[in-house]
Design a protein around this motif. Sequence first.
Motif, PDB file in Angstrom:
ATOM      1  N   GLU A   1       0.823  -1.217   0.000  1.00  0.00           N
ATOM      2  CA  GLU A   1       0.000   0.000   0.000  1.00  0.00           C
ATOM      3  C   GLU A   1       0.854   1.264   0.000  1.00  0.00           C
ATOM      4  O   GLU A   1       0.483   2.269  -0.621  1.00  0.00           O
TER       5      GLU A   1
ATOM      6  N   TYR B   1       1.673   1.716  -3.614  1.00  0.00           N
ATOM      7  CA  TYR B   1       0.502   1.890  -4.477  1.00  0.00           C
ATOM      8  C   TYR B   1      -0.133   3.262  -4.289  1.00  0.00           C
ATOM      9  O   TYR B   1      -0.595   3.884  -5.253  1.00  0.00           O
TER      10      TYR B   1
ATOM     11  N   LYS C   1       2.585   6.267  -8.118  1.00  0.00           N
ATOM     12  CA  LYS C   1       1.746   5.081  -8.304  1.00  0.00           C
ATOM     13  C   LYS C   1       2.412   4.019  -9.204  1.00  0.00           C
ATOM     14  O   LYS C   1       1.917   3.687 -10.279  1.00  0.00           O
TER      15      LYS C   1
ATOM     16  N   GLU D   1       3.593   0.473 -10.810  1.00  0.00           N
ATOM     17  CA  GLU D   1       3.035  -0.880 -10.922  1.00  0.00           C
ATOM     18  C   GLU D   1       3.813  -1.776  -9.966  1.00  0.00           C
ATOM     19  O   GLU D   1       5.037  -1.652  -9.832  1.00  0.00           O
TER      20      GLU D   1
ATOM     21  N   GLU E   1      -2.610 -15.616  -1.532  1.00  0.00           N
ATOM     22  CA  GLU E   1      -3.896 -15.371  -2.189  1.00  0.00           C
ATOM     23  C   GLU E   1      -5.053 -15.534  -1.205  1.00  0.00           C
ATOM     24  O   GLU E   1      -6.029 -14.772  -1.238  1.00  0.00           O
TER      25      GLU E   1
ATOM     26  N   CYS F   1      -5.216 -12.483   0.970  1.00  0.00           N
ATOM     27  CA  CYS F   1      -5.844 -11.360   0.260  1.00  0.00           C
ATOM     28  C   CYS F   1      -7.362 -11.453   0.332  1.00  0.00           C
ATOM     29  O   CYS F   1      -8.054 -10.433   0.475  1.00  0.00           O
TER      30      CYS F   1
ATOM     31  N   SER G   1      -7.297  -5.729  -2.135  1.00  0.00           N
ATOM     32  CA  SER G   1      -7.547  -5.694  -3.572  1.00  0.00           C
ATOM     33  C   SER G   1      -6.579  -4.791  -4.339  1.00  0.00           C
ATOM     34  O   SER G   1      -6.827  -4.464  -5.493  1.00  0.00           O
ATOM     35  N   VAL G   2      -5.479  -4.390  -3.711  1.00  0.00           N
ATOM     36  CA  VAL G   2      -4.499  -3.557  -4.417  1.00  0.00           C
ATOM     37  C   VAL G   2      -3.901  -4.360  -5.572  1.00  0.00           C
ATOM     38  O   VAL G   2      -3.399  -5.467  -5.359  1.00  0.00           O
ATOM     39  N   PRO G   3      -3.944  -3.830  -6.793  1.00  0.00           N
ATOM     40  CA  PRO G   3      -3.436  -4.593  -7.951  1.00  0.00           C
ATOM     41  C   PRO G   3      -1.937  -4.869  -7.840  1.00  0.00           C
ATOM     42  O   PRO G   3      -1.152  -3.969  -7.514  1.00  0.00           O
ATOM     43  N   HIS G   4      -1.548  -6.101  -8.104  1.00  0.00           N
ATOM     44  CA  HIS G   4      -0.137  -6.469  -8.132  1.00  0.00           C
ATOM     45  C   HIS G   4       0.030  -7.769  -8.906  1.00  0.00           C
ATOM     46  O   HIS G   4      -0.912  -8.543  -9.044  1.00  0.00           O
ATOM     47  N   THR G   5       1.231  -7.965  -9.415  1.00  0.00           N
ATOM     48  CA  THR G   5       1.553  -9.186 -10.143  1.00  0.00           C
ATOM     49  C   THR G   5       2.414 -10.069  -9.265  1.00  0.00           C
ATOM     50  O   THR G   5       3.438  -9.630  -8.731  1.00  0.00           O
TER      51      THR G   5
END
Length: 223
Positions: free
Chosen positions: A38, A41, A46, A48, A62, A65, A71-75
Motif C-alpha cells: 500500500e 501503491y 503510483k 506498478e 492469495e 488477500c 484488492s491492491v493490484p499487483h503481479t
Amino acid sequence: MKYYAIIVGGGSGSRMQSETPKQFMLLNGKPILMHTIEAFYYSDLKPEIILVLNIDYHIFWENLCIKYKFSVPHTLVKGGLQRFNSVKNGINLIKGKAIIAIHDAVRPLPSNKLITRSFIAAEATGNAIAALKSKDSVRQQNGNLSKSLNRDQIYLVQTPQTFKSEILSKAYKQDYRNEFTDDASVVERMGISINIIEGESQNIKITFPEDILLAEFLLNRNK
C-alpha cells in the motif's frame, strides 16, 4: 516514464521465533506485506507493483488477500533460491524503459516522500539508494583485532534501491556472487557509481519481535 516497485518477500520467521514468515505476520490487524504494498501503491507516482514470493506461499498469500479483502493490484512472481534470483525474476517481467524500485517486503513504513524522491533521483542520475548515516561509533573486526572507523563515512543501507531499467537489467545478467548482498552491490560490480539519498529512521526492517511494537507505534503516530 513508467514506474515499477518490485517487493521482495523471501524472509523466514526464524528470528521472530515464529513459523510464519515475517512478511505475513500481523501489524495493526493485517499482514506486514499489505502495508508495504500500500505504501507504494498510494504514493504520488503510483508504480506498478510486482510481488516476488516463494512459490510455496503463493496460495497462502492469495488466501490472505481474500481474508483481509486486499484488492491492491499487483503481479505475483515466483521467488528464486537467492534474493538475487528473486529480483531477477521480477525484472524479467518488465519490458521497455522504466524506473524500478526494489524494496524489502518487511519494510512497511517508507513514506510517500522517500518513495517519490527515490524514483525522481534515479530517473535523474541512474540510481538512488536510501541510506542513513550512522549515529553510533563503529568498529571493524579483523580476526582478534578491531579498529575504529569514521562514522561520518558509514551509511546504513535501506530500501528502496531504485534504478533505471537498462542499468538494472544489464546488472542482473551477471552470474550470482556471494558478495551480492543487495541490488546496489550487483550494479556496483559493473563499475557504476552508487548514489546515496537520505533514508528515514522510520523505514525500519522488521526482523525481531520488538520491531513489530515499534512499527505499530510509528504507524499509529503517522496516522
